[in-house]
Design an enzyme around this catalytic site. Structure first.
Site, PDB file in Angstrom:
ATOM      1  N   HIS A 208       1.458  -3.610  -1.935  1.00 53.67           N
ATOM      2  CA  HIS A 208       2.426  -2.724  -1.274  1.00 53.67           C
ATOM      3  C   HIS A 208       3.216  -1.945  -2.322  1.00 53.67           C
ATOM      4  O   HIS A 208       3.376  -0.726  -2.217  1.00 53.67           O
ATOM      5  CB  HIS A 208       3.352  -3.565  -0.384  1.00 53.67           C
ATOM      6  CG  HIS A 208       4.508  -2.820   0.184  1.00 53.67           C
ATOM      7  ND1 HIS A 208       4.482  -2.258   1.433  1.00 53.67           N
ATOM      8  CD2 HIS A 208       5.735  -2.534  -0.334  1.00 53.67           C
ATOM      9  CE1 HIS A 208       5.638  -1.661   1.666  1.00 53.67           C
ATOM     10  NE2 HIS A 208       6.421  -1.823   0.605  1.00 53.67           N
ATOM     11  N   GLU A 209       3.709  -2.638  -3.335  1.00 54.49           N
ATOM     12  CA  GLU A 209       4.513  -1.980  -4.373  1.00 54.49           C
ATOM     13  C   GLU A 209       3.685  -0.996  -5.192  1.00 54.49           C
ATOM     14  O   GLU A 209       4.138   0.094  -5.506  1.00 54.49           O
ATOM     15  CB  GLU A 209       5.178  -3.017  -5.276  1.00 54.49           C
ATOM     16  CG  GLU A 209       6.146  -3.942  -4.571  1.00 54.49           C
ATOM     17  CD  GLU A 209       7.239  -3.230  -3.791  1.00 54.49           C
ATOM     18  OE1 GLU A 209       7.636  -2.112  -4.190  1.00 54.49           O
ATOM     19  OE2 GLU A 209       7.702  -3.779  -2.788  1.00 54.49           O
TER      20      GLU A 209
ATOM     21  N   HIS B 179       3.297   2.242  -3.467  1.00 56.47           N
ATOM     22  CA  HIS B 179       4.425   3.163  -3.662  1.00 56.47           C
ATOM     23  C   HIS B 179       4.182   4.019  -4.908  1.00 56.47           C
ATOM     24  O   HIS B 179       4.466   5.218  -4.914  1.00 56.47           O
ATOM     25  CB  HIS B 179       5.745   2.407  -3.815  1.00 56.47           C
ATOM     26  CG  HIS B 179       6.333   1.923  -2.538  1.00 56.47           C
ATOM     27  ND1 HIS B 179       6.614   2.747  -1.473  1.00 56.47           N
ATOM     28  CD2 HIS B 179       6.709   0.681  -2.144  1.00 56.47           C
ATOM     29  CE1 HIS B 179       7.136   2.044  -0.482  1.00 56.47           C
ATOM     30  NE2 HIS B 179       7.205   0.777  -0.870  1.00 56.47           N
TER      31      HIS B 179
ATOM     32  N   GLU C  30       7.332   3.596   3.734  1.00 50.74           N
ATOM     33  CA  GLU C  30       7.129   2.145   3.819  1.00 50.74           C
ATOM     34  C   GLU C  30       5.889   1.819   4.649  1.00 50.74           C
ATOM     35  O   GLU C  30       5.095   0.953   4.282  1.00 50.74           O
ATOM     36  CB  GLU C  30       8.358   1.458   4.411  1.00 50.74           C
ATOM     37  CG  GLU C  30       9.516   1.337   3.452  1.00 50.74           C
ATOM     38  CD  GLU C  30       9.182   0.545   2.189  1.00 50.74           C
ATOM     39  OE1 GLU C  30       8.520  -0.510   2.281  1.00 50.74           O
ATOM     40  OE2 GLU C  30       9.582   0.983   1.107  1.00 50.74           O
TER      41      GLU C  30
END
Length: 179
Positions: A76-77, A80, A154
């Site tokens: 997930h990070e 980003h 997100e």
């Protein structure tokens, strides 16, 4: 600001391996990896582009997640970083600030008459009202834009992270533990 320390290649080998494997899978350069001494489970990514990026995790997160869950959170990070979310957020903030500055300029220009002595200037009154409305609405609009962009980014990171690991249950399980 967080007191993050670079991950130690010997002590934090598993963390570094997870980040490295995910970066290779995502086609990203290896970001710098940091650990924040904090019991709260959290992780974040930063960097203006993939070549100047970093990922940080808290010691609390490392303590409660297994490898699969850690992969989900780090995917997930890294998403980003890959999606350039920091850049998108920066552009949104600059645009919102620009709107606020223009509103302020209109307001100040009309308050001082724009350098003219004409007191019956109806156009000046219109600009004054528009400036007041802009000053009131600009911060609200900026906050709404920031919230909308943040939420969308997100969701995009969740989807991209799930595609990256091909195991969305890892992130879902991590989010359950974190909450």
């Amino acid at each position: 600001m967080t007191g993050a320390q670079p991950a130690d290649p010997m002590r934090d080998r598993e963390l570094i391996n997870v980040v490295e494997n995910l970066a290779i899978t995502a086609g990203l350069p290896m970001p710098k990896v940091y650990i924040v001494a904090d019991a709260a489970p959290n992780a974040f990514a930063t960097g203006r582009n993939p070549d100047h990026s970093a990922v940080a995790v808290t010691s609390g997160l490392l303590a409660i997640l297994d490898r699969t869950e850690l992969e989900g959170v780090l995917a997930h990070e890294l998403s980003h970083i890959g999606n350039r979310d920091i850049l998108v957020s920066t552009v949104a903030v600059v645009l919102a600030g620009f709107v606020a500055i223009i509103s302020d300029m209109l307001m100040r220009g009309m308050m001082w008459g724009g350098g003219r002595d004409d007191r019956d200037n109806k156009l000046g009154l219109v600009f004054l009202v528009l400036g007041i409305i802009g000053i009131i609405l600009a911060p609200i609009a900026a906050q709404m834009i920031q919230l909308a962009i943040s939420r969308k980014r997100e969701y995009l990171a969740d989807v991209s992270g799930a595609l990256l690991t091909r195991y969305p249950e890892g992130l879902a399980s991590a989010l359950e533990k974190i909450s």
